[in-house]
Design an enzyme around this catalytic site. Structure first.
Site, PDB file in Angstrom:
ATOM      1  N   HIS A 312       0.825  -1.217   0.000  1.00 31.77           N
ATOM      2  CA  HIS A 312       0.000   0.000   0.000  1.00 31.77           C
ATOM      3  C   HIS A 312       0.856   1.262   0.000  1.00 31.77           C
ATOM      4  CE1 HIS A 312      -3.967  -2.024   1.388  1.00 31.77           C
ATOM      5  NE2 HIS A 312      -3.886  -1.931   0.072  1.00 31.77           N
ATOM      6  N   HIS A 465       2.171   1.747   4.412  1.00 27.66           N
ATOM      7  CA  HIS A 465       1.416   1.486   5.631  1.00 27.66           C
ATOM      8  C   HIS A 465       1.828   0.117   6.188  1.00 27.66           C
ATOM      9  CE1 HIS A 465      -1.216   4.991   4.902  1.00 27.66           C
ATOM     10  NE2 HIS A 465      -0.814   4.781   3.680  1.00 27.66           N
ATOM     11  N   ASP A 466       1.338  -0.203   7.369  1.00 26.18           N
ATOM     12  CA  ASP A 466       1.712  -1.476   7.997  1.00 26.18           C
ATOM     13  C   ASP A 466       0.886  -2.618   7.407  1.00 26.18           C
ATOM     14  OD1 ASP A 466       3.605  -0.270   9.579  1.00 26.18           O
ATOM     15  OD2 ASP A 466       2.261   0.005  11.279  1.00 26.18           O
ATOM     16  N   HIS A 467       0.864  -2.677   6.094  1.00 29.07           N
ATOM     17  CA  HIS A 467       0.039  -3.661   5.394  1.00 29.07           C
ATOM     18  C   HIS A 467       0.943  -4.510   4.515  1.00 29.07           C
ATOM     19  CE1 HIS A 467      -3.265  -0.290   5.566  1.00 29.07           C
ATOM     20  NE2 HIS A 467      -2.982  -0.785   6.756  1.00 29.07           N
ATOM     21  N   LEU A 468       0.822  -5.807   4.646  1.00 30.16           N
ATOM     22  CA  LEU A 468       1.639  -6.725   3.868  1.00 30.16           C
ATOM     23  C   LEU A 468       0.721  -7.699   3.151  1.00 30.16           C
ATOM     24  CD1 LEU A 468       4.148  -7.374   6.730  1.00 30.16           C
ATOM     25  CD2 LEU A 468       4.896  -6.642   4.459  1.00 30.16           C
TER      26      LEU A 468
END
Lengths: 530, 202
Positions: A312, A465-468
């Site tokens: 993201h 963002h902290d999205h993987l």
């Protein structure tokens, strides 16, 4: 001696793994759930945050055990990227959906079929309609506050979209003053702010109190108004799931047919134990899940394990308007702009959304004033109030496409305390992502125009963002994907991967609700297996 | 989600790092009293916690070269502090730098430059003693210590006179009458304000 230690073993006691474990246990199966990280109570996380100088490090309050390094552990990720940060993950009982912001958007029907609709990316092997019942189940499981009448796509004005089978379990929380003012001032520019659904209680819900605006949604809500992955763990335990924490699974054995025959783990002290189960589930987020496969040379047929990482890609714009809005009153996230979420030119320009971030940055702004303006005394104190009252942040979150070179591989040059390898992390911003910049700048300029901004904004281009997502992609073709639509490994019939890593596309919004929905769906499937 | 948004702070701060240096100098025996005296003038409060002052002195004595001598020099420059504004505005050079270094933990609660990760020189000093939060506490609750009822944030902040707005604005279903159906094109002068990567507030 029993043939199996459990019917189902789940590796990773985060929210998703706990959902699968709970469903299996409620179906009468014996379940063991294994977690590398420690169990840390809510209060301790909050206290750790209060007593840390690193107020922007939401991983640190969960500890940094040498046997369970996180993506922020020094050296664990060998980072190669042109992005200004990389996602933070928590290895702890409850997982990374403890330090989440709890924003809970559904993906759109179009997001699941980006290739069919726009000619780029990869379609999911399931549709929005396939997932809709599980979205609803997840929203009630998490306790989501939302407004079902909104067009959340930006492309269906005046229409509730996407469609839903049940209303949100709770109404929205109160609208902050800052959002009221920005809504009024930005309307004639065509920027419409809608409510961002979230797993924060707006009234008492399932033992949780309503949010009272502590403005600490991350790393953990001090009063548990926010849903935490630890709550999912507790539900699994209540259903009879046996949890073992501080144990690191590093080996899986398979037979000639590809079926997993056993797994083994090390305790934090290096003692090894082996377990056997009928079904194995890896729910170790999108870094640890592919790592475990790579360490054991599993699911190798497609060559996609660890590839196609999506994070993201985003942008941050910090502006100072002409009126006192006082960002930081209420929750971290309330209002979002959706006009760019589902435009017809998604083949050329990524979908993105813009969130008005509502975090109290008093301490951080003061640091900047001291170091840059070198102010003291009354000028400093006046500046603090002025800057804190008039500054606001617009956060862009965009859809990035799966690209094979982006991802993780094992890094044997770094070892944790158990001798397990680190990870090479590689991500490059694509030309596709860069194509959205003029549109982002236009929209930020419109906000500046509407809010009476007179000074240059502070920008961070290409953050994330902290999205993987994407590292163990799902698909119908075993030659090009790792798991099928039920999250079963193509190569291993009794191995399931329950993680946002299975996403073939990222959409342009927070991925966690969708993760809970696919966990609900996979959990139901696994629980129903004989 | 995020903030990384959070990376912003470390990124900005790194543009103008304070010049902390390790010191082997011995700090003057009366530095506890001196740091408290100097801090009272810098912060403008006589009721500062002596324990926090002591902690700040201990931390800085290990990080700031010849801290004891510099502290004495700063104390002399500040005088008795009766004219706080005059004393602070008259600081320059080393004395100003040290005053800013001492001010940082009193206002923010930490020393150094915190990062989003672990590799930094930041040290925690205090949370509830951070003056910056106290300065805005009439409007913003100390994060994690709200005492309000659900929804208090819908009201205008203390001291703010809200411009006239429709009564329905507090409802999330409200749509302003002047909402344009399409996103406008921004004026060039505002584009210029937002396209500057790395701009700061200098």
């Amino acid at each position: 001696m029993a043939e199996y230690d459990a019917d189902v073993i789940v590796v990773g006691a985060g929210g998703f793994g706990s959902v699968v474990a709970q469903k299996s246990a409620l179906a009468g199966k014996s379940v063991i759930m294994l977690e590398a990280g420690p169990e840390i109570p809510y209060w301790k996380v909050v206290e750790n945050w209060r007593s840390s100088p690193r107020k922007d490090n939401f991983v640190e309050p969960y500890g940094d055990p040498p046997w369970a390094p996180s993506s922020y552990t020094t050296g664990y990720l060998n980072v190669d990227t042109d992005v200004k940060r990389w996602p933070g993950t928590a290895r702890v009982v409850g997982g990374t959906s403890r330090h989440w912001t709890a924003i809970t958007w559904r993906f759109l029907p179009e997001d699941f079929k980006i290739k069919s609709n726009f000619g780029v990316g990869i379609d999911w092997p399931i549709s929005y309609d396939d997932l809709e019942p599980y979205y609803t189940e997840a929203e009630y499981f998490l306790g989501v506050s939302g407004l079902e009448s909104d067009d959340q796509s930006g492309s269906h004005p005046g229409q509730a979209y996407p469609s839903r089978s049940k209303p949100y379990p709770m109404p929205p929380e109160a609208k902050p003053y800052i959002i009221q003012r920005m809504q009024m001032r930005m309307a004639d520019k065509g920027l419409r702010i809608i409510h961002a659904p979230s797993a924060r209680a707006s009234r008492n819900y399932d033992g949780r109190p309503a949010c009272i605006g502590n403005n600490l949604c991350q790393p953990e809500c001090p009063i548990s108004a926010k849903f935490s992955g630890l709550m999912a763990v507790d539900r699994a335990r209540a259903a009879g799931v046996q949890l073992r924490s501080e144990v690191v699974v590093d080996r899986l054995e398979k037979d000639a047919s590809g079926k997993i025959t056993s797994l083994s783990y090390q305790t934090r002290h290096g003692e090894r134990h082996t377990l056997k189960a009928r079904t194995y589930v890896i729910a170790g987020h999108a870094l640890e899940t592919p790592k475990l496969l790579l360490m054991n040379e599993l699911a190798t047929r497609s060559g996609q394990v660890g590839r196609n990482l999506m994070i993201h890609i985003g942008h941050l714009c910090m502006m100072r308007g002409e009126e006192a809005l006082w960002q930081g009153r209420g929750q971290y996230g309330h209002g979002t702009m959706m006009q760019r979420r589902n435009m017809q030119d998604r083949d050329k320009i990524p979908a993105f959304t813009m969130a008005l971030w509502n975090e109290n940055y008093t301490s951080q702004f003061t640091d900047i004033l001291l170091k840059e303006k070198k102010q003291l005394g009354k000028p400093l104190e006046s500046s603090i109030r002025d800057v804190v009252s008039r500054t606001f942040l617009n956060l862009v979150l965009s859809e990035d496409l799966p690209e094979k070179p982006n991802g993780i591989t094992l890094n044997s040059n770094w070892k944790d305390s158990l001798g397990l390898p680190g990870l090479n992390y590689r991500y490059r911003v694509s030309d596709y992502s860069k194509a959205m910049l003029p549109r982002i700048q236009n929209d930020n300029a419109l906000i500046a125009q509407a809010m009476g901004v007179k000074d240059p904004a502070v920008n961070i281009y290409w953050m994330c963002h902290d999205h993987l997502m994407g590292t163990v992609m799902m698909g119908n073709d075993a030659a090009t994907s790792v798991v099928d639509k039920n999250l079963r490994c193509h190569d291993h019939s009794n191995l399931f991967l329950v993680t946002t890593g299975v996403y073939p596309s990222s959409a342009s919004l927070n991925p966690t609700l969708t993760g809970y929905a696919i966990a609900m769906r996979a959990g139901a499937y696994i629980a129903a297996e004989g | 989600m995020v903030l990384s948004r959070r990376g912003l702070i470390a990124w900005l701060s790194s543009a103008a790092p304070l010049s902390f240096m390790l010191s082997e100098q011995v700090v003057a025996a009366d530095s506890d009293d001196l740091i408290l005296k100097v801090s009272r003038i810098i912060v403008g409060r006589v009721d500062l916690d002596p324990g926090i002052a002591k902690r700040i002195g201990e931390i800085l004595s290990g990080r700031v070269k010849v801290f004891g001598e510099r502290l004495s020099s700063l104390a002399a420059a500040l005088g008795d502090g009766k004219d706080r504004d005059g004393a602070l505005s008259g600081l320059a050079g080393d004395n100003l730098d040290l005053a800013l270094i001492i001010a940082q933990p009193w206002y923010t609660g930490h020393v150094g430059t915190p990062s989003e990760h672990y590799q930094d020189d930041a040290v925690f000093v205090t949370y509830l003693g951070a003056e910056a939060h106290r300065l805005v506490a009439d409007v913003l609750p100390w994060p994690s210590y709200s005492t309000g009822a659900p929804g208090w944030w819908a009201d205008a902040p203390a001291g703010v006179s809200a411009p006239p707005m429709p009564r329905e604005i507090v409802d999330w279903t409200f749509v302003p009458q002047n909402l344009s159906s399409s996103v406008a094109t921004a004026e060039p002068r505002f584009l210029a304000l937002v396209d500057s990567a790395g701009a700061t507030w200098k």
